[in-house]
Motif scaffolding. Structure first.
Motif, short mmCIF file in Angstrom:
data_model
loop_
_atom_site.label_atom_id
_atom_site.label_comp_id
_atom_site.label_asym_id
_atom_site.label_seq_id
_atom_site.Cartn_x
_atom_site.Cartn_y
_atom_site.Cartn_z
N SER A 71 -15.92 -9.89 -1.82
CA SER A 71 -14.81 -8.81 -1.65
C SER A 71 -13.49 -9.23 -2.04
CB SER A 71 -14.56 -8.07 -0.21
OG SER A 71 -14.09 -9.10 0.56
N LEU A 72 -12.53 -8.49 -2.53
CA LEU A 72 -11.15 -9.11 -2.91
C LEU A 72 -10.50 -9.61 -1.74
CD1 LEU A 72 -10.28 -5.91 -4.76
CD2 LEU A 72 -10.65 -8.05 -6.01
N ALA A 73 -10.73 -9.27 -0.42
CA ALA A 73 -10.27 -9.73 0.55
C ALA A 73 -10.27 -11.24 0.94
CB ALA A 73 -10.49 -8.97 2.01
N GLU A 74 -11.77 -11.68 0.39
CA GLU A 74 -12.14 -13.10 0.71
C GLU A 74 -11.76 -13.93 -0.55
OE1 GLU A 74 -15.97 -13.19 2.29
OE2 GLU A 74 -15.96 -11.00 2.62
N LEU A 75 -10.94 -13.60 -1.50
CA LEU A 75 -10.78 -14.66 -2.42
C LEU A 75 -9.69 -15.58 -1.92
CD1 LEU A 75 -9.97 -11.78 -5.51
CD2 LEU A 75 -11.91 -13.52 -5.14
N PRO A 76 -9.47 -16.69 -2.63
CA PRO A 76 -8.51 -17.58 -2.10
C PRO A 76 -7.03 -17.41 -2.25
CG PRO A 76 -9.55 -18.52 -4.11
CD PRO A 76 -10.46 -17.03 -3.85
N GLU A 77 -6.79 -16.36 -3.34
CA GLU A 77 -5.49 -15.90 -3.50
C GLU A 77 -5.37 -14.37 -3.87
OE1 GLU A 77 -3.47 -16.62 -7.14
OE2 GLU A 77 -5.35 -17.95 -7.78
N VAL A 78 -4.30 -13.88 -3.65
CA VAL A 78 -4.39 -12.48 -4.04
C VAL A 78 -4.15 -12.36 -5.43
CG1 VAL A 78 -2.79 -10.33 -3.99
CG2 VAL A 78 -3.01 -11.74 -1.95
N VAL A 82 -6.68 -6.74 -10.89
CA VAL A 82 -8.12 -6.42 -10.53
C VAL A 82 -8.68 -5.49 -11.67
CG1 VAL A 82 -9.75 -5.14 -8.94
CG2 VAL A 82 -7.46 -6.32 -8.08
N ASP A 83 -9.62 -6.17 -12.27
CA ASP A 83 -10.34 -5.90 -13.31
C ASP A 83 -11.72 -5.34 -13.09
OD1 ASP A 83 -11.16 -5.22 -16.24
OD2 ASP A 83 -11.67 -7.24 -16.44
N VAL A 84 -11.89 -3.80 -13.21
CA VAL A 84 -13.14 -3.16 -12.43
C VAL A 84 -14.23 -2.78 -13.36
CG1 VAL A 84 -13.79 -1.40 -10.90
CG2 VAL A 84 -11.44 -2.17 -10.77
N PHE A 85 -15.38 -3.26 -12.96
CA PHE A 85 -16.57 -2.86 -13.79
C PHE A 85 -17.69 -2.39 -12.43
CE2 PHE A 85 -14.88 -6.33 -16.28
CZ PHE A 85 -15.32 -6.00 -17.48
N ARG A 86 -17.34 -1.05 -12.21
CA ARG A 86 -18.07 -0.43 -11.40
C ARG A 86 -18.20 1.21 -11.55
NH1 ARG A 86 -18.14 -2.60 -5.92
NH2 ARG A 86 -19.76 -0.90 -5.80
N LYS A 87 -19.19 1.88 -11.18
CA LYS A 87 -19.38 3.07 -11.38
C LYS A 87 -18.26 4.25 -10.85
CE LYS A 87 -22.33 4.02 -7.66
NZ LYS A 87 -23.13 3.07 -6.88
N ASP A 88 -18.33 5.26 -11.41
CA ASP A 88 -16.99 6.15 -11.37
C ASP A 88 -16.92 6.36 -9.81
OD1 ASP A 88 -16.22 9.38 -11.15
OD2 ASP A 88 -15.15 7.81 -12.36
N ALA A 89 -17.96 6.62 -9.16
CA ALA A 89 -17.83 7.07 -7.55
C ALA A 89 -17.29 6.03 -6.74
CB ALA A 89 -19.19 7.33 -7.02
N ASP A 90 -17.49 4.61 -7.15
CA ASP A 90 -16.76 3.50 -6.65
C ASP A 90 -15.56 3.40 -6.81
OD1 ASP A 90 -19.40 3.07 -5.58
OD2 ASP A 90 -20.01 1.64 -6.92
N LEU A 91 -14.91 3.78 -7.82
CA LEU A 91 -13.38 3.50 -8.20
C LEU A 91 -12.33 3.65 -7.10
CD1 LEU A 91 -13.76 4.37 -12.06
CD2 LEU A 91 -13.97 2.11 -10.91
N PRO A 92 -12.27 4.87 -6.43
CA PRO A 92 -11.22 5.14 -5.49
C PRO A 92 -11.48 3.94 -4.44
CG PRO A 92 -12.43 7.12 -6.26
CD PRO A 92 -13.04 6.09 -6.76
N GLY A 93 -12.61 3.66 -3.83
CA GLY A 93 -12.81 2.61 -3.06
C GLY A 93 -12.25 1.18 -3.56
N VAL A 94 -12.54 1.13 -4.58
CA VAL A 94 -12.11 -0.52 -5.37
C VAL A 94 -10.28 -0.32 -5.49
CG1 VAL A 94 -11.99 -2.04 -7.23
CG2 VAL A 94 -14.21 -0.86 -6.56
N ALA A 95 -9.81 0.77 -5.77
CA ALA A 95 -8.31 1.01 -5.74
C ALA A 95 -7.97 0.75 -4.38
CB ALA A 95 -8.04 2.46 -6.22
N ARG A 96 -8.52 1.42 -3.43
CA ARG A 96 -7.93 1.18 -1.90
C ARG A 96 -8.23 -0.21 -1.63
NH1 ARG A 96 -11.21 5.50 -1.39
NH2 ARG A 96 -10.02 7.59 -1.32
N GLU A 97 -9.01 -1.01 -2.02
CA GLU A 97 -9.09 -2.60 -1.66
C GLU A 97 -7.97 -3.20 -2.45
OE1 GLU A 97 -12.72 -5.97 -1.55
OE2 GLU A 97 -13.22 -3.99 -2.66
N ALA A 98 -8.06 -2.92 -3.63
CA ALA A 98 -6.89 -3.51 -4.38
C ALA A 98 -5.41 -3.55 -3.91
CB ALA A 98 -6.91 -3.02 -5.83
N VAL A 99 -5.29 -2.23 -3.28
CA VAL A 99 -3.95 -1.96 -2.57
C VAL A 99 -3.94 -2.78 -1.29
CG1 VAL A 99 -2.75 -0.19 -1.31
CG2 VAL A 99 -3.49 0.48 -3.66
#
Length: 163
Positions: A71-78, A82-99
Protein backbone atom coordinates in the motif's frame (compact mmCIF):
# COMPACT_ATOMS: atom_id res chain seq x y z
CA UNK A 1 -22.75 7.21 -13.36
CA UNK A 2 -22.59 9.91 -16.01
CA UNK A 3 -20.14 9.46 -18.84
CA UNK A 4 -20.11 13.20 -19.56
CA UNK A 5 -16.75 14.75 -18.74
CA UNK A 6 -17.07 17.98 -16.81
CA UNK A 7 -13.71 18.07 -15.04
CA UNK A 8 -10.97 20.12 -16.68
CA UNK A 9 -7.39 19.14 -16.00
CA UNK A 10 -4.14 21.02 -15.95
CA UNK A 11 -2.72 22.50 -19.16
CA UNK A 12 0.51 21.20 -20.71
CA UNK A 13 2.61 23.89 -18.95
CA UNK A 14 0.92 22.98 -15.66
CA UNK A 15 1.62 19.26 -16.22
CA UNK A 16 5.26 20.16 -16.92
CA UNK A 17 5.32 22.07 -13.64
CA UNK A 18 3.94 19.03 -11.82
CA UNK A 19 6.61 16.77 -13.31
CA UNK A 20 9.38 19.29 -12.54
CA UNK A 21 8.25 19.49 -8.93
CA UNK A 22 8.09 15.72 -8.54
CA UNK A 23 10.92 13.78 -6.90
CA UNK A 24 9.20 10.46 -6.18
CA UNK A 25 6.49 8.46 -7.96
CA UNK A 26 4.47 5.53 -6.65
CA UNK A 27 3.01 3.28 -9.34
CA UNK A 28 -0.21 1.85 -7.90
CA UNK A 29 -1.30 -1.29 -9.70
CA UNK A 30 2.22 -2.25 -10.75
CA UNK A 31 2.30 -5.46 -12.78
CA UNK A 32 5.04 -8.03 -13.22
CA UNK A 33 3.87 -8.67 -16.79
CA UNK A 34 6.05 -6.91 -19.40
CA UNK A 35 3.02 -6.49 -21.69
CA UNK A 36 1.23 -4.25 -19.16
CA UNK A 37 1.42 -0.47 -19.37
CA UNK A 38 2.52 -0.13 -15.72
CA UNK A 39 5.56 -2.32 -16.40
CA UNK A 40 6.52 -0.33 -19.50
CA UNK A 41 6.07 2.99 -17.67
CA UNK A 42 8.13 1.69 -14.73
CA UNK A 43 11.04 0.63 -16.94
CA UNK A 44 11.00 4.03 -18.64
CA UNK A 45 10.88 5.96 -15.37
CA UNK A 46 13.71 3.86 -13.88
CA UNK A 47 15.99 4.33 -16.89
CA UNK A 48 15.08 7.76 -18.28
CA UNK A 49 13.87 9.96 -15.44
CA UNK A 50 15.30 11.46 -12.24
CA UNK A 51 12.46 10.15 -10.06
CA UNK A 52 12.62 7.69 -7.18
CA UNK A 53 10.09 5.10 -8.30
CA UNK A 54 8.12 2.84 -5.97
CA UNK A 55 5.79 0.00 -6.85
CA UNK A 56 2.49 -0.73 -5.08
CA UNK A 57 0.60 -4.00 -5.48
CA UNK A 58 -0.58 -6.11 -2.53
CA UNK A 59 -0.09 -9.42 -4.37
CA UNK A 60 3.50 -8.97 -5.60
CA UNK A 61 6.80 -9.01 -3.69
CA UNK A 62 9.30 -7.86 -6.33
CA UNK A 63 9.27 -6.49 -9.89
CA UNK A 64 12.25 -5.38 -11.96
CA UNK A 65 14.52 -6.28 -9.05
CA UNK A 66 12.74 -3.84 -6.77
CA UNK A 67 10.53 -4.37 -3.72
CA UNK A 68 6.78 -4.01 -4.24
CA UNK A 69 4.82 -2.50 -1.35
CA UNK A 70 1.30 -3.59 -0.40
CA UNK A 71 0.00 0.00 0.00
CA UNK A 72 1.01 3.65 -0.25
CA UNK A 73 1.12 3.84 3.55
CA UNK A 74 3.94 1.28 3.63
CA UNK A 75 6.29 3.13 1.27
CA UNK A 76 9.58 4.37 2.80
CA UNK A 77 8.63 7.96 1.91
CA UNK A 78 5.54 9.92 0.95
CA UNK A 79 5.38 9.90 -2.86
CA UNK A 80 5.02 13.25 -4.57
CA UNK A 81 3.00 11.69 -7.39
CA UNK A 82 0.71 8.65 -7.29
CA UNK A 83 0.47 7.13 -10.79
CA UNK A 84 -2.58 4.86 -10.90
CA UNK A 85 -3.11 1.75 -13.03
CA UNK A 86 -6.33 0.41 -11.50
CA UNK A 87 -9.88 -0.24 -12.69
CA UNK A 88 -12.40 2.59 -12.51
CA UNK A 89 -14.23 1.28 -9.43
CA UNK A 90 -10.95 1.35 -7.44
CA UNK A 91 -10.01 4.95 -8.27
CA UNK A 92 -11.90 6.79 -5.48
CA UNK A 93 -10.30 4.46 -2.91
CA UNK A 94 -6.84 5.09 -4.35
CA UNK A 95 -7.56 8.84 -4.27
CA UNK A 96 -8.45 8.58 -0.57
CA UNK A 97 -5.26 6.60 0.09
CA UNK A 98 -3.16 9.21 -1.77
CA UNK A 99 -4.77 11.96 0.34
CA UNK A 100 -4.22 9.99 3.56
CA UNK A 101 -0.47 9.59 2.96
CA UNK A 102 0.04 13.23 1.94
CA UNK A 103 0.85 12.85 -1.77
CA UNK A 104 0.91 16.03 -3.87
CA UNK A 105 -0.51 14.67 -7.14
CA UNK A 106 -2.97 11.99 -8.22
CA UNK A 107 -2.25 10.95 -11.81
CA UNK A 108 -4.66 8.60 -13.59
CA UNK A 109 -3.28 6.86 -16.64
CA UNK A 110 -4.52 6.90 -20.24
CA UNK A 111 -8.11 5.70 -20.36
CA UNK A 112 -8.68 6.40 -16.65
CA UNK A 113 -11.26 9.05 -15.89
CA UNK A 114 -13.09 9.26 -12.59
CA UNK A 115 -14.52 12.60 -11.51
CA UNK A 116 -15.27 11.30 -8.00
CA UNK A 117 -11.60 10.41 -7.52
CA UNK A 118 -10.59 13.82 -8.91
CA UNK A 119 -12.93 15.61 -6.50
CA UNK A 120 -11.61 13.63 -3.51
CA UNK A 121 -8.02 14.53 -4.39
CA UNK A 122 -8.64 18.16 -5.34
CA UNK A 123 -10.76 18.80 -2.23
CA UNK A 124 -7.71 17.75 -0.20
CA UNK A 125 -5.38 20.04 -2.15
CA UNK A 126 -3.78 17.52 -4.52
CA UNK A 127 -3.12 18.30 -8.16
CA UNK A 128 -4.97 15.87 -10.43
CA UNK A 129 -4.20 14.63 -13.94
CA UNK A 130 -6.50 12.15 -15.68
CA UNK A 131 -6.32 10.24 -18.96
CA UNK A 132 -2.63 11.08 -19.47
CA UNK A 133 0.50 8.93 -19.36
CA UNK A 134 3.40 10.00 -17.12
CA UNK A 135 5.89 8.33 -19.48
CA UNK A 136 4.51 10.08 -22.56
CA UNK A 137 4.30 13.45 -20.82
CA UNK A 138 7.83 13.18 -19.37
CA UNK A 139 9.26 12.09 -22.72
CA UNK A 140 7.42 14.80 -24.62
CA UNK A 141 8.70 17.53 -22.33
CA UNK A 142 12.26 16.17 -22.29
CA UNK A 143 12.89 15.39 -25.96
CA UNK A 144 12.43 11.65 -25.71
CA UNK A 145 9.17 11.13 -27.59
CA UNK A 146 9.37 9.42 -30.96
CA UNK A 147 6.57 8.05 -33.14
CA UNK A 148 6.99 4.62 -31.56
CA UNK A 149 7.41 6.09 -28.07
CA UNK A 150 11.15 5.48 -27.84
CA UNK A 151 14.01 7.92 -27.44
CA UNK A 152 16.01 7.93 -30.67
CA UNK A 153 18.55 10.47 -29.42
CA UNK A 154 17.69 12.72 -32.39
CA UNK A 155 15.73 15.92 -31.88
CA UNK A 156 14.21 17.10 -35.13
CA UNK A 157 10.90 18.40 -36.43
CA UNK A 158 11.36 16.38 -39.62
CA UNK A 159 10.32 12.78 -40.03
CA UNK A 160 13.18 10.49 -40.87
CA UNK A 161 12.96 9.08 -44.40
CA UNK A 162 13.89 5.41 -44.52
CA UNK A 163 14.94 4.14 -47.93
Amino acid sequence: MSTQRTWVGPSAPERLGILRGTRSIAIVGMSDKPSRASYFVATYLQSSSPYRVYFVNPVLDEVLGQKVYPSLAELPEVPDLVDVFRKDADLPGVAREAVAVGAKTLWLQLGSWNEEAAAIAEDAGLAVVMDQCVKIEHARFHGGLHLAGFNTGVISSKRQVLA
